[in-house]
Design an enzyme around this catalytic site. Structure first.
Site, PDB file in Angstrom:
ATOM      1  N   GLY A  29       0.882  -1.144   0.018  1.00  0.00           N
ATOM      2  CA  GLY A  29      -0.058  -0.085   0.003  1.00  0.00           C
ATOM      3  C   GLY A  29       0.779   1.311  -0.142  1.00  0.00           C
ATOM      4  O   GLY A  29       0.190   2.349  -0.136  1.00  0.00           O
ATOM      5  N   PRO A  33       7.432   7.508  -6.001  1.00  0.00           N
ATOM      6  CA  PRO A  33       7.362   8.075  -7.174  1.00  0.00           C
ATOM      7  C   PRO A  33       7.967   7.106  -7.947  1.00  0.00           C
ATOM      8  O   PRO A  33       8.931   6.258  -7.819  1.00  0.00           O
ATOM      9  CB  PRO A  33       8.489   9.149  -6.852  1.00  0.00           C
ATOM     10  CG  PRO A  33       8.446   9.597  -5.681  1.00  0.00           C
ATOM     11  CD  PRO A  33       8.277   8.129  -4.832  1.00  0.00           C
ATOM     12  N   ALA A  34       7.926   7.117  -9.347  1.00  0.00           N
ATOM     13  CA  ALA A  34       8.197   6.353 -10.483  1.00  0.00           C
ATOM     14  C   ALA A  34       9.572   6.877 -11.161  1.00  0.00           C
ATOM     15  O   ALA A  34      10.059   5.711 -11.558  1.00  0.00           O
ATOM     16  CB  ALA A  34       7.308   6.368 -11.681  1.00  0.00           C
ATOM     17  N   GLY A  36      13.314   8.415  -9.490  1.00  0.00           N
ATOM     18  CA  GLY A  36      13.938   9.245  -8.343  1.00  0.00           C
ATOM     19  C   GLY A  36      15.535   9.456  -8.751  1.00  0.00           C
ATOM     20  O   GLY A  36      15.772   9.161  -9.750  1.00  0.00           O
ATOM     21  N   GLY A  38      19.393   8.450  -8.216  1.00  0.00           N
ATOM     22  CA  GLY A  38      20.390   7.606  -7.317  1.00  0.00           C
ATOM     23  C   GLY A  38      21.252   8.551  -6.963  1.00  0.00           C
ATOM     24  O   GLY A  38      21.341   9.658  -7.052  1.00  0.00           O
ATOM     25  N   ASP A  66      17.641   7.631  -3.734  1.00  0.00           N
ATOM     26  CA  ASP A  66      18.014   6.229  -3.457  1.00  0.00           C
ATOM     27  C   ASP A  66      19.464   6.021  -2.986  1.00  0.00           C
ATOM     28  O   ASP A  66      20.401   6.339  -3.715  1.00  0.00           O
ATOM     29  CB  ASP A  66      17.941   5.213  -4.849  1.00  0.00           C
ATOM     30  CG  ASP A  66      18.459   3.858  -4.644  1.00  0.00           C
ATOM     31  OD1 ASP A  66      17.443   3.131  -4.179  1.00  0.00           O
ATOM     32  OD2 ASP A  66      19.355   3.213  -5.011  1.00  0.00           O
ATOM     33  N   TYR A  71      27.856   3.416  -0.525  1.00  0.00           N
ATOM     34  CA  TYR A  71      28.093   4.574  -1.323  1.00  0.00           C
ATOM     35  C   TYR A  71      29.085   5.592  -0.543  1.00  0.00           C
ATOM     36  O   TYR A  71      29.601   6.308  -1.109  1.00  0.00           O
ATOM     37  CB  TYR A  71      26.986   5.268  -1.784  1.00  0.00           C
ATOM     38  CG  TYR A  71      25.991   4.359  -2.498  1.00  0.00           C
ATOM     39  CD1 TYR A  71      26.197   3.117  -3.209  1.00  0.00           C
ATOM     40  CD2 TYR A  71      24.831   4.752  -2.736  1.00  0.00           C
ATOM     41  CE1 TYR A  71      25.358   2.452  -4.021  1.00  0.00           C
ATOM     42  CE2 TYR A  71      23.797   3.938  -3.619  1.00  0.00           C
ATOM     43  CZ  TYR A  71      24.201   2.933  -4.123  1.00  0.00           C
ATOM     44  OH  TYR A  71      23.410   2.228  -4.837  1.00  0.00           O
ATOM     45  N   LYS A  99      20.236   0.591   1.899  1.00  0.00           N
ATOM     46  CA  LYS A  99      20.312  -0.671   1.426  1.00  0.00           C
ATOM     47  C   LYS A  99      21.460  -1.208   2.587  1.00  0.00           C
ATOM     48  O   LYS A  99      22.330  -0.356   2.878  1.00  0.00           O
ATOM     49  CB  LYS A  99      20.800  -0.944   0.099  1.00  0.00           C
ATOM     50  CG  LYS A  99      20.126  -0.448  -0.993  1.00  0.00           C
ATOM     51  CD  LYS A  99      20.695  -0.680  -2.499  1.00  0.00           C
ATOM     52  CE  LYS A  99      20.260   0.450  -3.394  1.00  0.00           C
ATOM     53  NZ  LYS A  99      20.506   1.893  -3.080  1.00  0.00           N
ATOM     54  N   HIS A 132      21.130  -5.288  -0.208  1.00  0.00           N
ATOM     55  CA  HIS A 132      21.876  -4.835  -1.530  1.00  0.00           C
ATOM     56  C   HIS A 132      22.143  -5.772  -2.282  1.00  0.00           C
ATOM     57  O   HIS A 132      22.162  -5.865  -3.711  1.00  0.00           O
ATOM     58  CB  HIS A 132      22.995  -4.086  -1.068  1.00  0.00           C
ATOM     59  CG  HIS A 132      23.403  -2.891  -2.040  1.00  0.00           C
ATOM     60  ND1 HIS A 132      24.145  -1.857  -1.428  1.00  0.00           N
ATOM     61  CD2 HIS A 132      23.335  -2.830  -3.517  1.00  0.00           C
ATOM     62  CE1 HIS A 132      24.406  -1.125  -2.797  1.00  0.00           C
ATOM     63  NE2 HIS A 132      24.268  -1.674  -3.895  1.00  0.00           N
TER      64      HIS A 132
END
Length: 347
Positions: A29, A33-34, A36, A38, A66, A71, A99, A132
């Site tokens: 549910g 957003p479609a 984003g 990175g 994301d 990172y 992640k 990840h």
């Protein structure tokens, strides 16, 4: 915080209204957003530059970011998110993913890693938290393609389910709104779905016109697991360790270039439109304003035609760019063993 400052930050003069960005409802549910941004800066982009781009992206209209502990920039992004929220963007308008890295799969370490990401990002909760990679094989940041961990080993399902149980705990504790996977294969996903208490809502996977992953994509859609495509432009900025002489370049493909020229747009726009219309969530990254603004804007402009979509569907070259050579183990036949290409999990 007065309304004038809020309005000025939320939408730059040439920005995109965040409410106009298409959204996907996940199987629990939660909506995301479609498209984003990175935040993997490869080996060439500093954490500070990534964080500055996050702020500029939010000013333009991005609301999904994301992230990942590996990172090495979540503290800097945390400062950027504080700037964004202090500037008037409510936390609930943001969609922040992170992640757990491979070296934190052990008992209790997943929860520890998530709490560290929350601390670094300056947040009380994450909207999405992913495993990840589906194994604990580790490599150091910035390593060469020849780097191998002596402790690397193949996928062990019992161990993965111990990791997943901690992901489920994070959701139960309210530290994350949704949990998912990354870099999974069909055989591994089938085992997870068989044994899990909480189903993954997404699987993040390499996906671009030259590597369309149709079988995995179809499997995920059938199971109502949202595919998130990384490297949607063919990852022109990927590290040297992820480059091989057989790699192809999506942005130079004659079909992509031809459609782009006909529409007077950059080839990257064509790649992203194809992915979005196919049903993917995409997370492109660039620190160049022309690029990251164009990436977001393409989600609100007219779609590709059915004929153009069919042309792109026909150029799949099965060209995996992120092969994962550094994760292979002693006795493996090569990076192909990571991806269960024959339909069985390699041992």
């Amino acid at each position: 915080m007065n309304d004038e400052k809020k309005t000025r930050f939320v939408l730059a003069e040439d920005g995109i209204d965040p409410n106009s960005i298409p959204r996907k409802k996940l199987n629990n549910g939660v909506e995301m957003p479609a498209i984003g941004m990175g935040t993997f800066g490869s080996d060439a982009v500093s954490p500070t530059e990534v964080a500055n781009t996050v702020v500029c992206g939010a000013e333009y209209g991005y609301r999904m970011f994301d992230c990942a502990s590996v990172y090495g920039n979540e503290k800097e992004i945390g400062a950027a998110l504080k700037t964004i929220m202090d500037g008037g963007v409510p936390r609930e308008e943001l969609f922040i993913a992170s992640k757990v890295w491979n070296n934190m799969h052990g008992d209790g370490k997943v929860i520890e890693s998530c709490k560290q990401s929350l601390k670094d990002l300056g947040l009380d909760y994450l909207d999405l938290y992913l495993v990840h990679w589906p194994f604990p094989n580790y490599h150091a940041q910035g390593c060469s393609v020849d780097s191998r961990s002596p402790d690397a080993r193949p996928y062990i399902h019992e161990e993965f389910m111990e990791t997943w149980a901690q992901m489920e705990q994070l959701a139960e504790q309210g530290l994350v709104r949704a949990i998912g996977t990354s870099n999974m294969t069909i055989p591994k996903m089938k085992l997870l779905l068989r044994d899990c208490k909480t189903r993954p809502v997404v699987n993040e996977m390499e996906c671009h016109p030259h590597f369309q992953q149709s079988e995995l994509f179809g499997c995920l859609m059938k199971e109502q697991i949202q595919p998130i495509g990384f490297c949607p432009l063919g990852s022109p900025g990927r590290p040297e360790r992820d480059r091989t002489q057989d790699d192809t370049v999506d942005l130079e493909d004659p079909v992509i270039v031809g459609i782009a020229e006909a529409q007077c747009v950059h080839p990257a726009v064509v790649c992203l439109k194809w992915a979005l219309q196919r049903g993917l969530v995409v997370i492109p990254f660039s620190t160049t304003r022309r690029n990251y603004t164009g990436n977001l804007a393409c989600s609100t402009t007219p779609p590709l035609s059915d004929d153009e979509m069919a042309q792109i569907a026909a150029i799949d070259k099965n060209c995996r760019l992120i092969k994962g050579q550094v994760f292979t183990w002693e006795g493996s036949r090569g990076w192909e063993d990571l991806w269960d290409l024959d339909g069985t999990i390699s041992e």
